[in-house]
Write a protein that holds these residues in place. Structure first.
Motif, PDB file in Angstrom:
ATOM      1  N   GLY A 354       0.768  -1.261  -0.009  1.00  0.00           N
ATOM      2  CA  GLY A 354       0.076  -0.104  -0.035  1.00  0.00           C
ATOM      3  C   GLY A 354       0.954   1.079   0.092  1.00  0.00           C
ATOM      4  O   GLY A 354       0.416   2.275  -0.529  1.00  0.00           O
ATOM      5  N   ILE A 355       2.315   1.248   0.565  1.00  0.00           N
ATOM      6  CA  ILE A 355       2.824   2.147   0.402  1.00  0.00           C
ATOM      7  C   ILE A 355       3.946   1.844  -0.668  1.00  0.00           C
ATOM      8  O   ILE A 355       4.742   0.804  -0.699  1.00  0.00           O
ATOM      9  CB  ILE A 355       3.722   2.598   2.070  1.00  0.00           C
ATOM     10  CG1 ILE A 355       2.452   3.068   2.717  1.00  0.00           C
ATOM     11  CG2 ILE A 355       4.634   3.504   1.513  1.00  0.00           C
ATOM     12  CD1 ILE A 355       3.126   3.387   4.136  1.00  0.00           C
ATOM     13  N   TYR A 356       4.568   3.085  -1.574  1.00  0.00           N
ATOM     14  CA  TYR A 356       5.448   2.797  -2.560  1.00  0.00           C
ATOM     15  C   TYR A 356       6.326   3.761  -2.709  1.00  0.00           C
ATOM     16  O   TYR A 356       5.927   5.053  -2.750  1.00  0.00           O
ATOM     17  CB  TYR A 356       4.615   2.366  -3.801  1.00  0.00           C
ATOM     18  CG  TYR A 356       3.586   1.139  -3.705  1.00  0.00           C
ATOM     19  CD1 TYR A 356       3.910   0.080  -3.629  1.00  0.00           C
ATOM     20  CD2 TYR A 356       2.370   1.741  -3.449  1.00  0.00           C
ATOM     21  CE1 TYR A 356       3.057  -1.070  -3.558  1.00  0.00           C
ATOM     22  CE2 TYR A 356       1.137   0.755  -3.371  1.00  0.00           C
ATOM     23  CZ  TYR A 356       1.701  -0.624  -3.325  1.00  0.00           C
ATOM     24  OH  TYR A 356       0.719  -1.700  -3.216  1.00  0.00           O
ATOM     25  N   TYR A 357       7.483   3.564  -3.021  1.00  0.00           N
ATOM     26  CA  TYR A 357       8.406   4.665  -3.321  1.00  0.00           C
ATOM     27  C   TYR A 357       8.568   5.020  -4.943  1.00  0.00           C
ATOM     28  O   TYR A 357       8.872   3.772  -5.605  1.00  0.00           O
ATOM     29  CB  TYR A 357       9.967   4.525  -2.728  1.00  0.00           C
ATOM     30  CG  TYR A 357       9.931   4.857  -1.232  1.00  0.00           C
ATOM     31  CD1 TYR A 357       9.951   5.886  -0.850  1.00  0.00           C
ATOM     32  CD2 TYR A 357       9.588   3.609  -0.382  1.00  0.00           C
ATOM     33  CE1 TYR A 357      10.101   5.945   0.847  1.00  0.00           C
ATOM     34  CE2 TYR A 357       9.399   3.835   1.233  1.00  0.00           C
ATOM     35  CZ  TYR A 357      10.009   5.241   1.327  1.00  0.00           C
ATOM     36  OH  TYR A 357       9.957   5.300   2.948  1.00  0.00           O
ATOM     37  N   GLY A 358       8.475   6.057  -5.266  1.00  0.00           N
ATOM     38  CA  GLY A 358       8.533   6.230  -6.779  1.00  0.00           C
ATOM     39  C   GLY A 358       7.100   5.953  -7.522  1.00  0.00           C
ATOM     40  O   GLY A 358       5.977   5.819  -6.838  1.00  0.00           O
ATOM     41  N   SER A 359       6.978   5.782  -8.876  1.00  0.00           N
ATOM     42  CA  SER A 359       5.787   5.850  -9.487  1.00  0.00           C
ATOM     43  C   SER A 359       5.075   4.588  -9.257  1.00  0.00           C
ATOM     44  O   SER A 359       3.817   4.545  -9.206  1.00  0.00           O
ATOM     45  CB  SER A 359       6.128   6.166 -10.923  1.00  0.00           C
ATOM     46  OG  SER A 359       6.452   7.391 -11.298  1.00  0.00           O
ATOM     47  N   ASN A 379       8.693  16.919 -10.049  1.00  0.00           N
ATOM     48  CA  ASN A 379       8.130  16.486 -11.348  1.00  0.00           C
ATOM     49  C   ASN A 379       7.740  15.070 -11.304  1.00  0.00           C
ATOM     50  O   ASN A 379       6.899  14.663 -12.026  1.00  0.00           O
ATOM     51  CB  ASN A 379       9.307  16.826 -12.499  1.00  0.00           C
ATOM     52  CG  ASN A 379       9.252  18.283 -13.122  1.00  0.00           C
ATOM     53  OD1 ASN A 379       8.487  19.061 -12.469  1.00  0.00           O
ATOM     54  ND2 ASN A 379      10.017  18.502 -13.999  1.00  0.00           N
ATOM     55  N   SER A 380       8.511  14.181 -10.719  1.00  0.00           N
ATOM     56  CA  SER A 380       8.269  12.842 -10.743  1.00  0.00           C
ATOM     57  C   SER A 380       7.160  12.749  -9.765  1.00  0.00           C
ATOM     58  O   SER A 380       5.999  11.882 -10.047  1.00  0.00           O
ATOM     59  CB  SER A 380       9.624  12.261  -9.622  1.00  0.00           C
ATOM     60  OG  SER A 380      10.412  12.146 -10.554  1.00  0.00           O
ATOM     61  N   ALA A 381       6.515  13.478  -8.932  1.00  0.00           N
ATOM     62  CA  ALA A 381       5.381  13.342  -7.976  1.00  0.00           C
ATOM     63  C   ALA A 381       4.244  13.835  -9.214  1.00  0.00           C
ATOM     64  O   ALA A 381       3.100  13.230  -9.149  1.00  0.00           O
ATOM     65  CB  ALA A 381       5.235  14.335  -6.780  1.00  0.00           C
ATOM     66  N   GLY A 382       4.519  14.955 -10.017  1.00  0.00           N
ATOM     67  CA  GLY A 382       3.485  15.580 -10.850  1.00  0.00           C
ATOM     68  C   GLY A 382       3.153  14.325 -12.043  1.00  0.00           C
ATOM     69  O   GLY A 382       1.909  14.213 -12.168  1.00  0.00           O
ATOM     70  N   GLN A 383       4.070  13.865 -12.457  1.00  0.00           N
ATOM     71  CA  GLN A 383       3.923  12.597 -13.373  1.00  0.00           C
ATOM     72  C   GLN A 383       3.008  11.723 -12.971  1.00  0.00           C
ATOM     73  O   GLN A 383       2.400  11.140 -13.593  1.00  0.00           O
ATOM     74  CB  GLN A 383       5.293  12.345 -14.027  1.00  0.00           C
ATOM     75  CG  GLN A 383       6.044  13.411 -14.882  1.00  0.00           C
ATOM     76  CD  GLN A 383       7.332  12.961 -14.937  1.00  0.00           C
ATOM     77  OE1 GLN A 383       7.965  12.125 -14.528  1.00  0.00           O
ATOM     78  NE2 GLN A 383       8.172  13.830 -15.706  1.00  0.00           N
ATOM     79  N   ALA A 384       3.593  11.025 -11.796  1.00  0.00           N
ATOM     80  CA  ALA A 384       2.745  10.085 -11.245  1.00  0.00           C
ATOM     81  C   ALA A 384       1.293  10.413 -10.787  1.00  0.00           C
ATOM     82  O   ALA A 384       0.482   9.772 -10.963  1.00  0.00           O
ATOM     83  CB  ALA A 384       3.476   9.830  -9.870  1.00  0.00           C
ATOM     84  N   LEU A 460      -0.449   4.998  -0.982  1.00  0.00           N
ATOM     85  CA  LEU A 460       0.410   5.988  -0.572  1.00  0.00           C
ATOM     86  C   LEU A 460       1.641   5.989  -1.561  1.00  0.00           C
ATOM     87  O   LEU A 460       2.507   4.823  -1.349  1.00  0.00           O
ATOM     88  CB  LEU A 460       0.882   6.349   0.789  1.00  0.00           C
ATOM     89  CG  LEU A 460       1.674   7.412   1.174  1.00  0.00           C
ATOM     90  CD1 LEU A 460       0.936   8.894   1.153  1.00  0.00           C
ATOM     91  CD2 LEU A 460       2.426   7.276   2.761  1.00  0.00           C
ATOM     92  N   PHE A 461       2.069   7.047  -2.325  1.00  0.00           N
ATOM     93  CA  PHE A 461       3.159   7.085  -3.139  1.00  0.00           C
ATOM     94  C   PHE A 461       4.100   8.200  -2.844  1.00  0.00           C
ATOM     95  O   PHE A 461       3.733   9.480  -2.556  1.00  0.00           O
ATOM     96  CB  PHE A 461       2.845   7.273  -4.677  1.00  0.00           C
ATOM     97  CG  PHE A 461       2.013   5.997  -5.241  1.00  0.00           C
ATOM     98  CD1 PHE A 461       2.690   5.077  -5.801  1.00  0.00           C
ATOM     99  CD2 PHE A 461       0.630   5.899  -5.333  1.00  0.00           C
ATOM    100  CE1 PHE A 461       1.915   4.126  -6.312  1.00  0.00           C
ATOM    101  CE2 PHE A 461       0.009   5.039  -5.552  1.00  0.00           C
ATOM    102  CZ  PHE A 461       0.402   3.921  -6.178  1.00  0.00           C
ATOM    103  N   ILE A 462       5.510   7.941  -2.258  1.00  0.00           N
ATOM    104  CA  ILE A 462       6.355   8.877  -1.861  1.00  0.00           C
ATOM    105  C   ILE A 462       7.317   9.153  -2.965  1.00  0.00           C
ATOM    106  O   ILE A 462       8.166   8.511  -3.432  1.00  0.00           O
ATOM    107  CB  ILE A 462       6.957   8.014  -0.608  1.00  0.00           C
ATOM    108  CG1 ILE A 462       5.971   7.701   0.424  1.00  0.00           C
ATOM    109  CG2 ILE A 462       7.876   8.993   0.044  1.00  0.00           C
ATOM    110  CD1 ILE A 462       6.352   6.718   1.485  1.00  0.00           C
ATOM    111  N   PHE A 463       7.634  10.755  -3.004  1.00  0.00           N
ATOM    112  CA  PHE A 463       8.569  11.318  -3.849  1.00  0.00           C
ATOM    113  C   PHE A 463       9.362  12.353  -2.690  1.00  0.00           C
ATOM    114  O   PHE A 463       8.988  13.597  -3.140  1.00  0.00           O
ATOM    115  CB  PHE A 463       7.814  12.013  -4.834  1.00  0.00           C
ATOM    116  CG  PHE A 463       7.359  11.004  -5.880  1.00  0.00           C
ATOM    117  CD1 PHE A 463       7.984  10.374  -7.078  1.00  0.00           C
ATOM    118  CD2 PHE A 463       6.016  10.449  -5.706  1.00  0.00           C
ATOM    119  CE1 PHE A 463       7.119   9.413  -7.897  1.00  0.00           C
ATOM    120  CE2 PHE A 463       5.431   9.684  -6.446  1.00  0.00           C
ATOM    121  CZ  PHE A 463       5.870   8.893  -7.412  1.00  0.00           C
TER     122      PHE A 463
END
Length: 552
Positions: A354-359, A379-384, A460-463
């Protein structure tokens, strides 16, 4: 079933030319279908979808009666969402095509005429169809199949590994009917999950990545003991170094501990890389680069980890995790960066569950009808966020700043603002995560008011920034206070300390470390610009300096 290329044009002469050109080049691999009216084409496409057919590419002229080509491709996308979309247009209508890239995510546009097709048509369509083919998993028995628990770290690790190494697969949850069918078919009791099932009906239960890599045809063992240059890390800088090293006649070895592409390889869409007006995914950029490097003669090892570098005279010894070593006259370190960990209780417990680093694009489809959260404003968060919005019910971005303008490129801000199911929550910090077996809630605190709020979260995606992957380096290579490798004239500031380790009459080359013949390129280098284009430039430039070093 043979995949279909569907062509729409109301000019009989143009349609006849297209039919002739495409039949000559693609007739043995694809079924060609044609239409002169948008309404007829849409009706036929619906019938094809109902019949279980596969459409690989939709190619439409822009100047159609009653409905433009862009409008047709937009409606056709709802029927065959995975088909590649190409617009045919005249040179004076180029603006329509450019607008279509922004409006519907057009994959490519071609300007008429395209004579000769060997130069102006086939290379373009070959690339587009190769990209489609790389993501396409045929139905029924073919392709790799994974059966496992959705919220399992091991399952996520295997999915990310296969995806990162460009192997299409299908994932089935253990409790699903198909998952149970596959386990029963192979006489598996489900005690060692995940299980990976291959096209020949062989399988691996809970495999290690090296075992899985060997099974799918990857190599983790060098074919020789000595190379001109060894490149450690297969992100954009490493891939560029491999392409230039091999193309210029150096015996080149590229080593990657997990999968190629680096952080860029996980990006769902890169839109500011020169030469790709429609943008391209990180996976597609990686696929092209790996193919190019191997075609030119570079050798690629993955998954294989470098544990240490040693120097013996003019030779460099690269020690590998399997206990073997390879030697080279020069080394380029391009190990890039890792995502910084979110230092909150239970984050490690739910990482991969449920929790992931990056896209983590492999998990996007599992976010359907869920609210997902993104931490980060780059930008990586925005692309994701833009990518996940295609699947999730809502995407909410928790950022520390007042707005996205401080950290993100304007083109991404514009996309986020125009996407209805993306919401930006400023000045919010994650302080806790909760759940039983997997993530269920995200607790965030407002930086000013200190008010805490609990959100039901499907993922939850973490950047939250990056740290250099340099802890493994035991050799005396100078690093800055953050752990990035120092190179070139930056080494001079160390004064006597530098003079004790540098014994050449010349100054270090621009990308050279304090050990002659060992270079650093890309994001791992102190002072690097964190953009894909600059990383690629670094990788190419490193090979120039390798040549100069070897010439000594």
């Amino acid at each position: 079933m043979t995949p279909i290329i569907y062509i729409l044009d109301n000019n009989p002469d143009v349609l006849k030319t297209i039919e002739k050109d495409l039949a000559e080049h693609y007739g043995d691999k694809y079924r060609l279908m044609f239409a002169e009216q948008c309404s007829d084409a849409l009706s036929i496409l619906k019938d094809l979808c109902d019949s279980g057919e596969t459409v690989a590419m939709l190619l439409s002229d822009q100047n159609m009666p009653n409905m433009s080509g862009v409008e047709f491709l937009k409606e056709a996308q709802e029927i065959f969402p995975k088909a590649m979309r190409v617009l045919l247009t005249a040179y004076h209508k180029k603006e329509d095509a450019v607008n279509a890239i922004n409006e519907i995510g057009l994959d490519y546009y071609l300007m008429k005429p395209w004579d000769p097709p060997e130069e102006k048509l086939y290379p373009v369509l070959d690339d587009i169809l190769e990209e489609w083919q790389s993501h396409h998993v045929k139905d029924n028995k073919s392709g790799i199949q994974i059966v496992g628990y959705q919220y399992s770290k091991k399952t996520h690790e295997i999915k990310e590994f296969l995806s990162g190494n460009l192997f299409p697969f299908k994932f089935f949850k253990t409790e699903s009917a198909k998952g149970q069918e596959l386990l029963k078919k192979h006489n598996l009791n489900g005690k060692k999950l995940p299980v990976v099932i291959f096209e020949d009906n062989s399988f691996l239960e809970r495999p290690e990545l090296t075992e899985l890599g060997e099974k799918v045809g990857l190599s983790s063992h060098a074919s020789a003991k000595f190379y001109d240059v060894i490149i450690i890390g297969a992100g954009p800088a490493g891939l560029a170094a491999a392409v230039y090293g091999a193309s210029e006649g150096l015996k080149t070895l590229l080593i990657e501990r997990h999968s190629p592409g680096g952080q860029a390889g996980t990006s769902s869409r890169i839109e500011n890389y020169l030469g790709f007006p429609s943008g391209l995914s990180g996976a597609e950029l990686t696929r092209r680069a790996i193919t190019q490097a191997e075609r030119l003669g570079a050798e690629f090892l993955t998954p294989q980890e470098v544990t240490e570098i040693a120097v013996k005279g003019d030779y460099k010894i690269v020690k590998l995790a399997d206990g073997t070593d390879v030697r080279a006259r020069s080394i380029v370190i391009t190990t890039g960066v890792d995502w910084r960990k979110l230092e909150v209780q239970n984050v490690d417990k739910f990482t991969g569950a449920g929790i992931y680093y990056g896209s983590a694009t492999t998990e996007a489809i599992e976010c359907r009808d869920k609210d997902v959260y993104i931490v980060g404003a780059g930008n990586s968060a925005g692309q994701a966020a833009v990518y996940l919005a295609n699947y999730a019910n809502n995407v909410k971005m928790l950022i520390l700043e007042d707005s996205l303008k401080e950290m993100m490129s304007q083109y991404l801000i514009d996309q986020i603002e125009s996407t209805e199911n993306i919401e930006v929550l400023p000045k919010m910090s994650v302080v806790a995560v909760e759940g039983e077996k997997n993530l269920e809630k995200v607790i965030a605190e407002h930086l000013d008011t200190k008010e805490k709020k609990a959100f039901d979260a499907g993922a939850l995606f973490i950047f939250i920034g990056a740290k250099p992957f340099t802890d493994w380096i035991k050799l005396n290579i100078f690093k800055d206070e953050r752990g990035f490798i120092e190179t070139g004239r930056d080494l001079m500031k160390h004064g006597e300390k530098f003079k004790k380790v540098w014994h050449l009459d010349r100054e270090p080359f621009l990308l050279e470390t304090c050990t002659p013949g060992i270079f650093a390129a890309g994001d791992v280098r102190s002072g690097a610009i964190n953009r894909i284009a600059s990383a690629v430039g670094d990788g190419a430039m490193a090979i120039k300096f390798v040549h100069e070093y070897l010439a000594e």
